[in-house]
Structures are given as structure tokens and as C-alpha cells.
Write a protein that holds these residues in place. Structure first.
Motif, PDB file in Angstrom:
ATOM      1  N   THR A 136       0.833  -1.212   0.000  1.00 49.06           N
ATOM      2  CA  THR A 136       0.000   0.000   0.000  1.00 49.06           C
ATOM      3  C   THR A 136       0.871   1.267   0.000  1.00 49.06           C
ATOM      4  O   THR A 136       0.684   2.139  -0.863  1.00 49.06           O
ATOM      5  N   ALA A 161      -0.400   4.624  12.334  1.00 47.36           N
ATOM      6  CA  ALA A 161       0.967   4.126  12.539  1.00 47.36           C
ATOM      7  C   ALA A 161       1.011   2.602  12.529  1.00 47.36           C
ATOM      8  O   ALA A 161       1.851   1.989  13.177  1.00 47.36           O
ATOM      9  N   SER A 162       0.110   1.978  11.758  1.00 43.66           N
ATOM     10  CA  SER A 162       0.100   0.510  11.737  1.00 43.66           C
ATOM     11  C   SER A 162       1.325  -0.011  10.984  1.00 43.66           C
ATOM     12  O   SER A 162       1.938   0.719  10.182  1.00 43.66           O
ATOM     13  N   HIS A 184      -1.228   9.504  15.453  1.00 47.79           N
ATOM     14  CA  HIS A 184      -1.925   8.275  15.830  1.00 47.79           C
ATOM     15  C   HIS A 184      -2.976   8.606  16.881  1.00 47.79           C
ATOM     16  O   HIS A 184      -3.226   9.795  17.141  1.00 47.79           O
ATOM     17  N   SER A 185      -3.535   7.586  17.502  1.00 51.12           N
ATOM     18  CA  SER A 185      -4.677   7.830  18.398  1.00 51.12           C
ATOM     19  C   SER A 185      -4.305   8.666  19.634  1.00 51.12           C
ATOM     20  O   SER A 185      -5.194   9.231  20.262  1.00 51.12           O
ATOM     21  N   ALA A 203      -4.652   7.058   7.109  1.00 50.91           N
ATOM     22  CA  ALA A 203      -4.789   5.591   7.201  1.00 50.91           C
ATOM     23  C   ALA A 203      -5.243   5.260   8.611  1.00 50.91           C
ATOM     24  O   ALA A 203      -4.499   4.735   9.437  1.00 50.91           O
ATOM     25  N   VAL A 204      -6.492   5.598   8.889  1.00 49.34           N
ATOM     26  CA  VAL A 204      -7.041   5.519  10.247  1.00 49.34           C
ATOM     27  C   VAL A 204      -8.112   4.430  10.365  1.00 49.34           C
ATOM     28  O   VAL A 204      -8.157   3.684  11.337  1.00 49.34           O
ATOM     29  N   GLY A 205      -8.999   4.387   9.372  1.00 45.02           N
ATOM     30  CA  GLY A 205     -10.105   3.430   9.433  1.00 45.02           C
ATOM     31  C   GLY A 205     -11.355   4.007  10.064  1.00 45.02           C
ATOM     32  O   GLY A 205     -12.183   3.273  10.593  1.00 45.02           O
ATOM     33  N   PHE A 209     -13.144  10.954   8.519  1.00 46.68           N
ATOM     34  CA  PHE A 209     -12.574  11.469   9.769  1.00 46.68           C
ATOM     35  C   PHE A 209     -11.881  12.818   9.562  1.00 46.68           C
ATOM     36  O   PHE A 209     -12.051  13.754  10.353  1.00 46.68           O
ATOM     37  N   VAL A 224      -6.114   6.511   2.313  1.00 45.84           N
ATOM     38  CA  VAL A 224      -5.909   5.053   2.283  1.00 45.84           C
ATOM     39  C   VAL A 224      -7.148   4.320   2.824  1.00 45.84           C
ATOM     40  O   VAL A 224      -7.380   3.163   2.496  1.00 45.84           O
ATOM     41  N   GLY A 225      -7.938   4.990   3.613  1.00 43.41           N
ATOM     42  CA  GLY A 225      -9.064   4.351   4.309  1.00 43.41           C
ATOM     43  C   GLY A 225     -10.067   3.691   3.378  1.00 43.41           C
ATOM     44  O   GLY A 225     -10.351   4.203   2.291  1.00 43.41           O
ATOM     45  N   ILE A 226     -10.539   2.532   3.799  1.00 40.68           N
ATOM     46  CA  ILE A 226     -11.649   1.871   3.096  1.00 40.68           C
ATOM     47  C   ILE A 226     -12.669   1.515   4.176  1.00 40.68           C
ATOM     48  O   ILE A 226     -12.420   0.647   5.011  1.00 40.68           O
ATOM     49  N   ASN A 227     -13.776   2.230   4.181  1.00 40.36           N
ATOM     50  CA  ASN A 227     -14.783   2.006   5.227  1.00 40.36           C
ATOM     51  C   ASN A 227     -16.136   1.784   4.576  1.00 40.36           C
ATOM     52  O   ASN A 227     -16.545   2.578   3.725  1.00 40.36           O
ATOM     53  N   THR A 261      -2.747  -0.944  -4.532  1.00 37.66           N
ATOM     54  CA  THR A 261      -2.198  -1.967  -3.629  1.00 37.66           C
ATOM     55  C   THR A 261      -2.038  -3.292  -4.381  1.00 37.66           C
ATOM     56  O   THR A 261      -0.998  -3.948  -4.295  1.00 37.66           O
TER      57      THR A 261
HETATM   58  P1  NAD Z   1      -5.133  -0.015  12.010  1.00 36.19           P
HETATM   59  O1  NAD Z   1      -6.424  -0.081  12.751  1.00 36.19           O
HETATM   60  O2  NAD Z   1      -4.135  -1.107  12.149  1.00 36.19           O
HETATM   61  O3  NAD Z   1      -4.401   1.350  12.372  1.00 36.19           O
HETATM   62  C1  NAD Z   1      -5.102   2.552  12.495  1.00 36.19           C
HETATM   63  C2  NAD Z   1      -4.186   3.642  12.971  1.00 36.19           C
HETATM   64  O4  NAD Z   1      -4.977   4.818  13.133  1.00 36.19           O
HETATM   65  C3  NAD Z   1      -3.534   3.368  14.319  1.00 36.19           C
HETATM   66  O5  NAD Z   1      -2.153   3.701  14.263  1.00 36.19           O
HETATM   67  C4  NAD Z   1      -4.265   4.295  15.290  1.00 36.19           C
HETATM   68  O6  NAD Z   1      -3.408   4.801  16.316  1.00 36.19           O
HETATM   69  C5  NAD Z   1      -4.700   5.427  14.374  1.00 36.19           C
HETATM   70  N1  NAD Z   1      -5.893   6.088  14.887  1.00 36.19           N
HETATM   71  C6  NAD Z   1      -7.035   5.498  15.325  1.00 36.19           C
HETATM   72  N2  NAD Z   1      -7.897   6.449  15.778  1.00 36.19           N
HETATM   73  C7  NAD Z   1      -7.266   7.626  15.598  1.00 36.19           C
HETATM   74  C8  NAD Z   1      -7.638   8.979  15.881  1.00 36.19           C
HETATM   75  N3  NAD Z   1      -8.813   9.285  16.441  1.00 36.19           N
HETATM   76  N4  NAD Z   1      -6.752   9.951  15.584  1.00 36.19           N
HETATM   77  C9  NAD Z   1      -5.561   9.659  15.018  1.00 36.19           C
HETATM   78  N5  NAD Z   1      -5.165   8.415  14.741  1.00 36.19           N
HETATM   79  C10 NAD Z   1      -6.017   7.420  15.024  1.00 36.19           C
HETATM   80  O7  NAD Z   1      -5.563   0.190  10.472  1.00 36.19           O
HETATM   81  P2  NAD Z   1      -4.731  -0.068   9.115  1.00 36.19           P
HETATM   82  O8  NAD Z   1      -4.621  -1.514   8.881  1.00 36.19           O
HETATM   83  O9  NAD Z   1      -3.506   0.780   9.095  1.00 36.19           O
HETATM   84  O10 NAD Z   1      -5.781   0.515   8.070  1.00 36.19           O
HETATM   85  C11 NAD Z   1      -6.203   1.872   8.086  1.00 36.19           C
HETATM   86  C12 NAD Z   1      -7.276   2.083   7.030  1.00 36.19           C
HETATM   87  O11 NAD Z   1      -6.721   1.807   5.752  1.00 36.19           O
HETATM   88  C13 NAD Z   1      -8.483   1.156   7.133  1.00 36.19           C
HETATM   89  O12 NAD Z   1      -9.628   1.849   6.689  1.00 36.19           O
HETATM   90  C14 NAD Z   1      -8.173   0.033   6.160  1.00 36.19           C
HETATM   91  O13 NAD Z   1      -9.334  -0.581   5.653  1.00 36.19           O
HETATM   92  C15 NAD Z   1      -7.472   0.810   5.088  1.00 36.19           C
HETATM   93  N6  NAD Z   1      -6.540   0.030   4.273  1.00 36.19           N
HETATM   94  C16 NAD Z   1      -6.601   0.247   2.940  1.00 36.19           C
HETATM   95  C17 NAD Z   1      -5.734  -0.415   2.102  1.00 36.19           C
HETATM   96  C18 NAD Z   1      -5.805  -0.117   0.633  1.00 36.19           C
HETATM   97  O14 NAD Z   1      -5.344  -0.895  -0.163  1.00 36.19           O
HETATM   98  N7  NAD Z   1      -6.367   1.039   0.236  1.00 36.19           N
HETATM   99  C19 NAD Z   1      -4.795  -1.306   2.596  1.00 36.19           C
HETATM  100  C20 NAD Z   1      -4.727  -1.504   3.985  1.00 36.19           C
HETATM  101  C21 NAD Z   1      -5.615  -0.812   4.807  1.00 36.19           C
END
Ligand code: NAD
Length: 279
Positions: A136, A161-162, A184-185, A203-205, A209, A224-227, A261
Motif C-alpha cells: 500500500t 501508525a500501523s 496516531h490515536s 490511514a485511520v479506518g 474522519f 488510504v481508508g476503506i470504510n 495496492t
Molecule cells: P489499524 O487499525 O491497524 O491502524 C489505524 C491507525 O490509526 C492506528 O495507528 C491508530 O493509532 C490510528 N488512529 C485510530 N484512531 C485515531 C484517531 N482518532 N486519531 C488519530 N489516529 C487514530 O488500520 P490499518 O490496517 O492501518 O488501516 C487503516 C485504514 O486503511 C483502514 O480503513 C483500512 O481498511 C485501510 N486500508 C486500505 C488499504 C488499501 O489498499 N487502500 C490497505 C490496507 C488498509
């Protein structure tokens, strides 16, 4: 304002891969392992298999049931490590709770680790000497490059920061010469930090947001998010409709980072094939 078309860039990348594959004596081979029957994982695995077919790779999909033991999975990976026809091994995450994900990733031969999650490949990225790079973040770098956006000297904020997205994304941007802040959170004053950024990667999820009024005028936003909302609609981590009036460039969801990706996974598999065959 530019909407960065990840679908188009990924199609171009796949065409280039297919062309290169057509000139090879042997076809790259990717093994994708799915344990259990997580619905989202199934979709991702099918898309990866479809991508392999599009570019002329051999692909094998290995389904194991939810009760597969860690030992059985490690043995399967060992067999694939020793299989000369396989260049890339991908274990679809998340794994069931009784399996140690870290152990499984570390069992993959780093030269076949096309997800780029093995500590050897992550370590190489950290040292700015990468080979197989996490798909990604690497896909995001390709998008920037193809959109003539050079991060060198720019201020970048990565939100998240995942190990699979945020961290390697931040290192990619650092390696490209950006000054990077990782949020991050537990980050204080996130809107203030985002306001300072020329490039924002979300990339938060959390659906929509990142708010438009957090963004600096003229910035570049990579979502990056997919929700999936209850309505079934797929949205990113950025409030796209509002943000597009503030930014210089933004990626949509769907049709942005997602297709990149998979294209990057194919790029990594071709690279692994070339490394292994010393091409
Ligand atoms: P994860 O849950 O492992 O990590 C999320 C990160 O966001 C963590 O570091 C957390 O500290 C931070 N976070 C959470 N709440 C927060 C807030 N209120 N403020 C600031 N930071 C906050 O998620 P992930 O695996 O890194 O995935 C993130 C998103 O990306 C998801 O929506 C997932 O579906 C998407 N994703 C997309 C692809 C793609 O190909 N487009 C690939 C992987 C993941």
C-alpha cells in the motif's frame, strides 16, 4: 484541482507488468493463503487472483479452514518456501486469534515476502535500501510519482501508525526527502498538525474522519481508508466532498489507493521472480 486516478495508474502499471511477463521464459507464481472465511478477506484474495490472471502470472489460492493450527500453517509456508515454481507467498490477514501472525510472517522466506512485512524487508526499507516494499505505501509512492508530485522538501503528515500502512508509509516519504510527522490515536491537536502539511496521508479506518477545515489550502491528500457504511457505501478516511474544494490533489475512495495496492503486489511478485532467477 487534480483527482488522482488510482484505477488508471494501476491499469497502466499492470499493462507494463503484463508486457514484461510476455517476454519471460517462465511465469512468476504467487501463492495466496486464506485461513477461515472472513468475507472481506475473501474479496481481497479473489481480487489478487484476478490481478494475477490479468498480467499472466501463475497463481494458486490455498484455502484452509478456521481451525487450521499454527503448526500446519507454518508447515505450508515451509513447503511454499521450497517450491521452485512459487515466487511470492502472501498470507491474507487477519489470521484467526489462535495463530501468531508475527510468527507466520517471519516464516516466509524474505525473498518471497511480496507483502513486504517480514522484518528483513521492513528493516531494509528503514535503512533506505529496500527490495520488497509493503504494497500500500509503495503504491502511494507510485501514485505520487505518476502524478508528478515530488515529496522532497515537503512537510508530510501520516495519520495512522500501523505496521502495514502508517509506519512504512512514513518511512517511504522520509526516504523520498519529505519531513514527516506520524500521528496516531494519542496525538494531541491532530487538526493543527494536519494544517501544517503539504501532503496528508490518512490511514485511520474511521469514515470521513479528516475534515476539510483541517487541511492547508493547496495540499495533497492521499486517502488510504476503506470504510463500508451501513448503507453499503464505500468511503475513505477523508471528507472527500468538502476536501476537494481546498486541496490541489486528492485520491478518491473507491478508485484511489485500493487498486494501487493490488498492482503493487503484482509488481513485487515480478520483482521477486527476477531476484530469484537473477534476471
Ligand atoms: P489499524 O487499525 O491497524 O491502524 C489505524 C491507525 O490509526 C492506528 O495507528 C491508530 O493509532 C490510528 N488512529 C485510530 N484512531 C485515531 C484517531 N482518532 N486519531 C488519530 N489516529 C487514530 O488500520 P490499518 O490496517 O492501518 O488501516 C487503516 C485504514 O486503511 C483502514 O480503513 C483500512 O481498511 C485501510 N486500508 C486500505 C488499504 C488499501 O489498499 N487502500 C490497505 C490496507 C488498509
Amino acid at each position: 484541482m487534480q483527482i488522482i486516478d488510482g484505477k488508471k495508474i494501476s491499469e497502466e502499471l499492470k499493462s507494463a507488468i503484463a508486457l514484461e511477463v510476455s517476454g519471460l521464459n517462465s511465469k512468476p507464481g504467487l501463492a495466496v493463503i486464506l485461513v477461515g472465511d472472513n468475507a472481506a478477506s475473501k474479496v481481497y484474495v479473489n481480487n489478487k487472483e484476478k490481478g494475477c490472471q490479468e498480467v499472466g502470472f501463475n497463481s494458486i489460492k490455498i484455502n484452509r479452514d478456521e481451525n487450521t493450527t499454527e503448526k500446519e500453517l507454518l508447515q505450508l509456508i515451509q513447503d511454499l518456501n521450497n517450491d521452485e515454481t512459487i515466487d511470492g507467498i502472501l498470507v491474507q490477514l487477519p489470521l484467526p486469534n489462535h495463530i501468531d501472525t508475527k510468527k507466520v510472517i517471519e516464516a516466509i522466506d524474505p525473498i518471497k515476502d511480496v507483502d513486504g512485512f517480514h522484518k528483513e524487508n521492513m528493516g531494509r526499507l528503514l535503512q533506505n535500501n529496500p527490495t520488497l516494499r509493503p504494497c500500500t505505501p509503495r503504491g502511494v509512492m507510485t501514485m505520487l510519482e505518476k502524478s508528478n508530485i515530488n515529496p522532497s522538501g515537503l512537510d508530510a503528515v501520516v495519520i495512522g501508525a500501523s505496521n502495514i500502512v502508517g509506519r512504512p508509509m512514513a518511512i517511504e516519504l522520509l526516504n523520498a526527502g519529505a519531513t514527516v510527522t506520524i500521528c496516531h490515536s494519542k496525538t494531541q491537536d491532530l487538526p493543527g498538525k494536519v494544517k501544517s502539511a503539504d501532503i496528508v496521508v490518512a490511514a485511520v479506518g474511521i469514515p470521513r474522519f479528516v475534515q476539510a477545515d483541517w487541511l492547508k489550502k493547496g495540499s495533497i491528500v492521499i486517502d488510504v481508508g476503506i470504510n463500508r457504511l451501513e448503507t453499503g457505501e464505500l468511503v475513505g478516511d477523508v471528507d472527500f466532498d468538502q476536501a476537494k474544494d481546498v486541496v490541489n490533489a486528492i485520491t478518491p475512495v473507491p478508485g484511489g489507493v485500493g487498486p494501487m495496492t493490488i498492482a503493487t503486489l503484482l509488481e513485487n511478485t515480478l520483482l521477486a521472480h527476477k531476484y530469484r532467477n537473477k534476471l
